[in-house]
Design a protein around this motif. Structure first.
Motif, short mmCIF file in Angstrom:
data_model
loop_
_atom_site.label_atom_id
_atom_site.label_comp_id
_atom_site.label_asym_id
_atom_site.label_seq_id
_atom_site.Cartn_x
_atom_site.Cartn_y
_atom_site.Cartn_z
N MET A 188 0.83 -1.19 0.00
CA MET A 188 0.00 0.00 0.00
C MET A 188 0.87 1.25 0.00
O MET A 188 1.85 1.33 0.71
N ASN A 189 0.42 2.19 -0.75
CA ASN A 189 1.12 3.46 -0.89
C ASN A 189 0.61 4.40 0.21
O ASN A 189 -0.53 4.85 0.16
N PRO A 190 1.44 4.73 1.21
CA PRO A 190 0.96 5.57 2.32
C PRO A 190 0.56 6.97 1.87
O PRO A 190 -0.40 7.54 2.41
N LYS A 191 1.25 7.54 0.89
CA LYS A 191 0.87 8.87 0.40
C LYS A 191 -0.50 8.82 -0.27
O LYS A 191 -1.34 9.70 -0.06
N LEU A 192 -0.73 7.78 -1.05
CA LEU A 192 -2.01 7.64 -1.74
C LEU A 192 -3.15 7.43 -0.74
O LEU A 192 -4.23 7.99 -0.90
N GLU A 193 -2.90 6.64 0.30
CA GLU A 193 -3.92 6.42 1.33
C GLU A 193 -4.24 7.73 2.07
O GLU A 193 -5.40 8.00 2.38
N ALA A 194 -3.22 8.54 2.34
CA ALA A 194 -3.46 9.84 3.00
C ALA A 194 -4.29 10.74 2.09
O ALA A 194 -5.21 11.42 2.56
N ILE A 195 -4.00 10.72 0.79
CA ILE A 195 -4.77 11.53 -0.15
C ILE A 195 -6.21 11.03 -0.21
O ILE A 195 -7.15 11.83 -0.22
N ARG A 196 -6.40 9.72 -0.21
CA ARG A 196 -7.76 9.16 -0.23
C ARG A 196 -8.55 9.61 1.00
O ARG A 196 -9.73 9.93 0.91
N ARG A 197 -7.90 9.60 2.17
CA ARG A 197 -8.59 10.06 3.39
C ARG A 197 -8.98 11.53 3.28
O ARG A 197 -10.07 11.92 3.69
N GLU B 138 -11.96 11.75 0.97
CA GLU B 138 -13.17 11.37 1.71
C GLU B 138 -13.63 12.50 2.62
O GLU B 138 -14.84 12.76 2.74
N ASN B 139 -12.68 13.18 3.27
CA ASN B 139 -13.02 14.30 4.14
C ASN B 139 -13.66 15.43 3.34
O ASN B 139 -14.65 16.03 3.79
N GLU B 140 -13.13 15.74 2.17
CA GLU B 140 -13.72 16.80 1.33
C GLU B 140 -15.14 16.41 0.90
O GLU B 140 -16.03 17.25 0.88
N THR C 56 -17.17 14.53 2.58
CA THR C 56 -18.00 14.70 3.79
C THR C 56 -18.33 16.17 3.99
O THR C 56 -19.48 16.52 4.32
N LEU C 57 -17.35 17.04 3.79
CA LEU C 57 -17.59 18.48 3.93
C LEU C 57 -18.60 18.98 2.90
O LEU C 57 -19.47 19.79 3.21
N ILE C 58 -18.51 18.49 1.67
CA ILE C 58 -19.48 18.88 0.64
C ILE C 58 -20.87 18.46 1.07
O ILE C 58 -21.83 19.24 0.97
N ASN C 59 -21.00 17.23 1.57
CA ASN C 59 -22.30 16.75 2.02
C ASN C 59 -22.85 17.61 3.16
O ASN C 59 -24.03 18.00 3.15
N GLN C 60 -22.01 17.93 4.12
CA GLN C 60 -22.45 18.76 5.25
C GLN C 60 -22.86 20.15 4.78
O GLN C 60 -23.89 20.68 5.21
N SER D 179 -10.42 21.89 -4.00
CA SER D 179 -9.53 21.05 -3.22
C SER D 179 -9.52 19.62 -3.76
O SER D 179 -8.46 18.98 -3.84
N LEU D 180 -10.68 19.11 -4.13
CA LEU D 180 -10.75 17.75 -4.70
C LEU D 180 -9.93 17.65 -5.99
O LEU D 180 -9.25 16.64 -6.22
N GLY D 181 -9.99 18.68 -6.81
CA GLY D 181 -9.20 18.68 -8.04
C GLY D 181 -7.71 18.61 -7.74
O GLY D 181 -6.97 17.85 -8.39
N ILE D 182 -7.26 19.39 -6.76
CA ILE D 182 -5.85 19.38 -6.38
C ILE D 182 -5.47 18.01 -5.84
O ILE D 182 -4.41 17.46 -6.20
N LEU D 183 -6.30 17.45 -4.97
CA LEU D 183 -6.01 16.13 -4.38
C LEU D 183 -5.99 15.04 -5.45
O LEU D 183 -5.14 14.14 -5.40
N ARG D 184 -6.90 15.11 -6.40
CA ARG D 184 -6.90 14.09 -7.46
C ARG D 184 -5.65 14.18 -8.33
O ARG D 184 -5.10 13.16 -8.73
N ARG D 185 -5.21 15.38 -8.62
CA ARG D 185 -3.97 15.53 -9.40
C ARG D 185 -2.78 14.98 -8.61
O ARG D 185 -1.92 14.30 -9.16
N GLU D 186 -2.74 15.26 -7.32
CA GLU D 186 -1.67 14.74 -6.47
C GLU D 186 -1.74 13.21 -6.40
O GLU D 186 -0.70 12.54 -6.46
N ALA D 187 -2.94 12.66 -6.31
CA ALA D 187 -3.10 11.20 -6.30
C ALA D 187 -2.59 10.59 -7.60
O ALA D 187 -1.95 9.54 -7.58
#
Length: 136
Positions: free
Chosen positions: A1-10, A13-15, A17-21, A84-92
């Motif tokens: 497992m790629n720890p950087k990728l898992e951190a980005i996935r988390r 998921e947080n973003e 959740t924020l969109i939903n809230q 933020s999601l766009g930035i995170l997806r590019r980083e992923a």
């Protein structure tokens, strides 16, 4: 497992959740303000005296502006999360290895998923503008 990728996935998921809230806050605030607006329009005649008439007229004029301000603020926060999601997806995409499951979906699928946070505020905004323009 790629720890950087898992951190980005988390963080993705947080973003989400924020969109939903934030979308829930938007819908709740608009439901409350539309109810207050409708009640103000249908105030009983007993409240026509004692300064209530002026307060009622003020509420009918001010509530739509408050609702539009809420839409603007919450819409900004939604766009911030989408950005933020766009930035995170590019980083992923940059840290994703051959053995990792991809984080990215097709662009059309992503935009279909974001249709509600993008268009629900626009619908409420159009509703309030119509209510402001329509003579009471």
């Amino acid at each position: 497992m790629n720890p950087k990728l898992e951190a980005i996935r988390r963080r993705i998921e947080n973003e989400h959740t924020l969109i939903n809230q934030r979308l829930s806050w938007l819908v709740s605030s608009q439901a409350f303000l539309l109810s207050a607006f409708a009640i103000s329009l249908n105030a009983p005649k007993e409240f026509a005296g004692g300064g209530y008439l002026e307060a009622n007229h003020l509420l009918v004029r001010v509530i739509p502006f408050g609702a539009i301000a809420c839409i603007g603020l919450l819409w900004l926060t939604l766009w911030g999360a989408i950005w933020s999601l766009g930035i995170l997806r590019r980083e992923a995409n940059n840290v994703c290895g051959d053995e990792d499951l991809p984080v990215l979906n097709h662009a059309a699928i992503r935009w279909l998923g974001l249709a509600a946070p993008v268009f629900i505020p626009a619908i409420f905004l159009a509703l309030w503008i119509v209510l402001l323009i329509y003579p009471h």
